[in-house]
Design a protein around this motif. Structure first.
Motif, PDB file in Angstrom:
ATOM      1  N   VAL A   1       1.022  -1.392  -6.232  1.00 18.50           N
ATOM      2  CA  VAL A   1       0.814  -0.642  -4.996  1.00 18.50           C
ATOM      3  C   VAL A   1      -0.651  -0.239  -4.901  1.00 18.50           C
ATOM      4  O   VAL A   1      -1.196   0.407  -5.807  1.00 18.50           O
ATOM      5  N   LEU A   2      -1.287  -0.609  -3.789  1.00 19.73           N
ATOM      6  CA  LEU A   2      -2.698  -0.299  -3.543  1.00 19.73           C
ATOM      7  C   LEU A   2      -2.823   1.041  -2.826  1.00 19.73           C
ATOM      8  O   LEU A   2      -1.839   1.576  -2.301  1.00 19.73           O
ATOM      9  N   PRO A   3      -4.036   1.605  -2.771  1.00 21.04           N
ATOM     10  CA  PRO A   3      -4.213   2.894  -2.079  1.00 21.04           C
ATOM     11  C   PRO A   3      -3.789   2.814  -0.618  1.00 21.04           C
ATOM     12  O   PRO A   3      -3.736   1.738  -0.014  1.00 21.04           O
ATOM     13  N   GLN A   4      -3.522   3.963  -0.063  1.00 21.94           N
ATOM     14  CA  GLN A   4      -3.085   4.056   1.329  1.00 21.94           C
ATOM     15  C   GLN A   4      -4.161   3.500   2.261  1.00 21.94           C
ATOM     16  O   GLN A   4      -5.356   3.707   2.061  1.00 21.94           O
ATOM     17  N   ARG A   5      -3.729   2.771   3.286  1.00 21.09           N
ATOM     18  CA  ARG A   5      -4.672   2.240   4.268  1.00 21.09           C
ATOM     19  C   ARG A   5      -5.328   3.382   5.037  1.00 21.09           C
ATOM     20  O   ARG A   5      -4.684   4.384   5.353  1.00 21.09           O
ATOM     21  N   LYS A   6      -6.586   3.203   5.375  1.00 19.89           N
ATOM     22  CA  LYS A   6      -7.322   4.260   6.069  1.00 19.89           C
ATOM     23  C   LYS A   6      -6.714   4.574   7.425  1.00 19.89           C
ATOM     24  O   LYS A   6      -6.706   5.722   7.871  1.00 19.89           O
ATOM     25  N   GLU A   7      -6.197   3.536   8.091  1.00 20.54           N
ATOM     26  CA  GLU A   7      -5.676   3.757   9.440  1.00 20.54           C
ATOM     27  C   GLU A   7      -4.254   4.309   9.442  1.00 20.54           C
ATOM     28  O   GLU A   7      -3.719   4.648  10.497  1.00 20.54           O
ATOM     29  N   GLN A   8      -3.647   4.413   8.254  1.00 17.57           N
ATOM     30  CA  GLN A   8      -2.262   4.878   8.186  1.00 17.57           C
ATOM     31  C   GLN A   8      -2.222   6.404   8.189  1.00 17.57           C
ATOM     32  O   GLN A   8      -2.876   7.048   7.367  1.00 17.57           O
TER      33      GLN A   8
ATOM     34  N   HIS B   1       0.836  -1.193   0.000  1.00 14.14           N
ATOM     35  CA  HIS B   1       0.000   0.000   0.000  1.00 14.14           C
ATOM     36  C   HIS B   1       0.874   1.247   0.000  1.00 14.14           C
ATOM     37  O   HIS B   1       2.028   1.221   0.457  1.00 14.14           O
ATOM     38  N   VAL B   2       0.316   2.331  -0.513  1.00 14.59           N
ATOM     39  CA  VAL B   2       0.996   3.619  -0.419  1.00 14.59           C
ATOM     40  C   VAL B   2       1.296   3.900   1.050  1.00 14.59           C
ATOM     41  O   VAL B   2       0.433   3.760   1.915  1.00 14.59           O
ATOM     42  N   GLY B   3       2.534   4.269   1.333  1.00 14.83           N
ATOM     43  CA  GLY B   3       2.968   4.504   2.704  1.00 14.83           C
ATOM     44  C   GLY B   3       3.784   3.362   3.271  1.00 14.83           C
ATOM     45  O   GLY B   3       4.471   3.536   4.287  1.00 14.83           O
ATOM     46  N   ASP B   4       3.717   2.171   2.627  1.00 16.00           N
ATOM     47  CA  ASP B   4       4.551   1.051   3.055  1.00 16.00           C
ATOM     48  C   ASP B   4       5.972   1.238   2.535  1.00 16.00           C
ATOM     49  O   ASP B   4       6.256   2.144   1.744  1.00 16.00           O
ATOM     50  N   GLN B   5       6.841   0.328   2.968  1.00 11.45           N
ATOM     51  CA  GLN B   5       8.197   0.286   2.433  1.00 11.45           C
ATOM     52  C   GLN B   5       8.395  -1.004   1.653  1.00 11.45           C
ATOM     53  O   GLN B   5       7.842  -2.051   1.999  1.00 11.45           O
TER      54      GLN B   5
END
Length: 537
Positions: free
Chosen positions: A282-289, A92-96
């Motif tokens: 890469v999937l959209p950013q998780r809501k909780e992130q 997801h966006v925001g992951d590494q």
């Protein structure tokens, strides 16, 4: 001014740095006052030690005799693999994203030590997106590359072997033992008599006297062999005289068959292939992130490209100045001082082309050296560029009157809210031990501190080094040296009220080939960063 130096023995393996200290201490038979030494404070000396420790490259293996290319790092045999992600291997966006790189030699044997120069980037050509990766050397033949995931969709990994550890063994030795491998000269003339001699930061000791041109204000050293029939005061200019003959011989030797630097570039600036998939979705950013997880604090990076536009991961927002009107409006009422090498001159040329109403004051000066100035009377815009002082490996004659050190130029700037000082110095200094580079930057830093003390509202912008790619003079100018310079610039100016243009990441992250002079799309993004600091809107 000149000094007939009374050193009876000089071994270049001691390094030019030791020689300069000897020059400063001896000053024998000086006909005019010489520049006083510029000793480091205890804090600077400790800082220099820490900087050198921080950029210390892993020890590379000594070259066996007889030497064979088969025992060196081979990008064709080497591989990388994308390591598994989180739950269900979703990204997801925001992951590494983490990649493991394994190095092998030309016989397919795994390497057991580190020290290879490797760079990596993550990109999506269709989206014109790209970000640099952080490479970690595990010192056992394996490396990790870590990337932040910053856009949705496909992201492809690209890993490049810049130089093998064995090549770095040679490059390290060259900088230590042959810092004079580029030939720099000056013409001396008086009446009908003229003579050309070799000049450098330090010169090998011979029976020939030397002229000491160490700068009286900064203490930066510079020497020329004294002409046989002329005085040191008759020096007219400075020019690059080519490569040392021993360096040419060395290049031919290493370029034959089993050499470290083969002409076909089979082991230099070559991609390493993946042993599995080289891309992820890469999937959209998780809501909780949290949104701030995308910032530079987590990744250590300054920014990335998306749709061809540089997006910072923190700090000043970058605006797009897409036409002459927007650029001139931002520059209105400002004085911009640019100092440095041709990579800074590119910014001047961009502004010159973007300001059609501005007048070129000295358009007939040599393109490679300048100095240059543009002036828009109606909008009260003044932009100036001046080449930095020695060392300079340029193929045109530069009058001695134009050999000016950046620190001295900054000391002459009044400063203020509408004053911008921009500088970058690196490309010409790569053939020399890193201590020289650090001390040159220290002198500039002192001048910057003095400027900000007398005019705190002055905007100071610093250009970092960048990847320069392959070139015919790889033994003197290469990316392994630039990697270290980039780290030094950041360390020396850390904590000051200055702004960095991260040329290193901006070149590495872009899809265009690495080149010492970045192409127009990158220059446009760099200038937009500078203008955004001037006009944050």
């Amino acid at each position: 001014m000149w000094t007939n130096v009374g050193i009876t023995h000089f071994d270049m393996r001691l390094g030019c740095f030791v020689t300069i200290l000897l020059f400063q201490l001896l000053k024998v038979n000086s006909t005019q006052p010489t520049a006083p030494p510029t000793p480091l404070s205890s804090a600077e000396a400790e800082e220099e030690r820490l900087i050198l420790e921080s950029i210390a490259w892993p020890e590379t293996p000594p070259l066996p005799a007889p030497f064979s290319l088969n025992q060196t790092s081979d990008p064709a045999h080497s591989t990388f693999i994308i390591l598994p992600g989180g739950v269900g291997d979703e990204r997801h966006v925001g992951d590494q994203l983490e990649v493991m790189i394994k190095m092998y030699d030309f016989q397919g044997n795994p390497k057991k030590s580190g020290g290879d120069a490797i760079v990596a980037r993550l990109h999506n050509r269709a989206l014109e997106a790209g970000v640099a990766g952080r490479v970690v050397d595990h010192l056992n033949g394996s490396y990790s590359a870590v990337f932040p995931l910053l856009w949705e969709g496909s992201a492809q990994v690209e890993v490049t072997l810049v130089h093998s550890s064995e090549a770095i063994t040679v490059l390290r030795r060259l900088n230590r033992e042959h810092p004079d491998r580029t030939i720099l000269k000056s013409l001396f003339r008086s009446g009908s008599i003229s003579e050309t001699t070799i000049c450098n930061i330090c010169l090998r000791q011979t029976n020939q006297p030397q002229c000491n041109y160490t700068d009286l204000r900064t203490g930066d050293p510079w020497f020329c062999y004294k002409p046989k029939e002329l005085s040191c005061d008759t020096r007219m200019n400075h020019i690059n005289g080519g490569m040392d003959i021993k360096l040419k011989l060395m290049r031919r030797t290493f370029s034959k068959g089993e050499g470290l630097f083969p002409p076909s570039n089979v082991n230099m600036q070559v991609f390493i292939q993946a042993s599995g998939p080289a891309n992820v979705t890469v999937l959209p950013q998780r809501k909780e992130q949290p949104m701030d997880s995308l910032g530079s604090g987590k990744s250590g990076l300054s920014g990335y490209y998306y749709q061809g536009v540089w997006r910072p991961l923190g700090g000043t927002k970058v605006h797009q100045f897409n036409n002459s009107s927007a650029i001139s409006q931002c520059l209105k009422g400002k004085v911009v001082h640019m100092y440095g090498d041709s990579t800074v001159r590119q910014w001047f040329e961009y502004l010159d082309a973007s300001l059609p109403d501005a007048k070129e004051i000295n358009r007939n000066n040599p393109k490679k050296s300048g100095p240059f100035m543009i002036w828009d009377n109606a909008k009260n815009i003044l932009v100036k560029f001046h080449l930095h002082g020695p060392l300079l490996s340029v193929s045109i004659h530069i009058p001695t009157s134009e050999l000016r050190y950046i620190a001295n130029e900054i000391d002459d700037v009044v400063g203020g809210t509408n004053t911008v000082v921009i500088f970058g110095i690196w490309a010409h200094l790569t053939p020399f031990p890193m201590q020289f580079y650090i001390r040159r930057l220290y002198g500039i830093r002192r001048a910057v501190i003095r400027l900000l003390n007398r005019a705190p509202d002055t905007l100071v912008v610093i250009r970092t080094p960048n990847l320069r790619g392959t070139n015919p003079y790889i033994f003197a100018f290469n990316d392994w040296y630039a990697i270290q310079q980039d780290k030094v610039v950041r360390a020396v100016f850390k904590g000051l009220n200055v702004q960095l243009v991260d040329a290193w990441e901006m070149v590495l992250a872009h899809h265009l080939p690495h080149y010492i002079h970045p192409p127009p799309p990158i220059i446009r993004n760099m200038v937009n960063i500078i203008l955004s600091h001037m006009c944050p809107q």
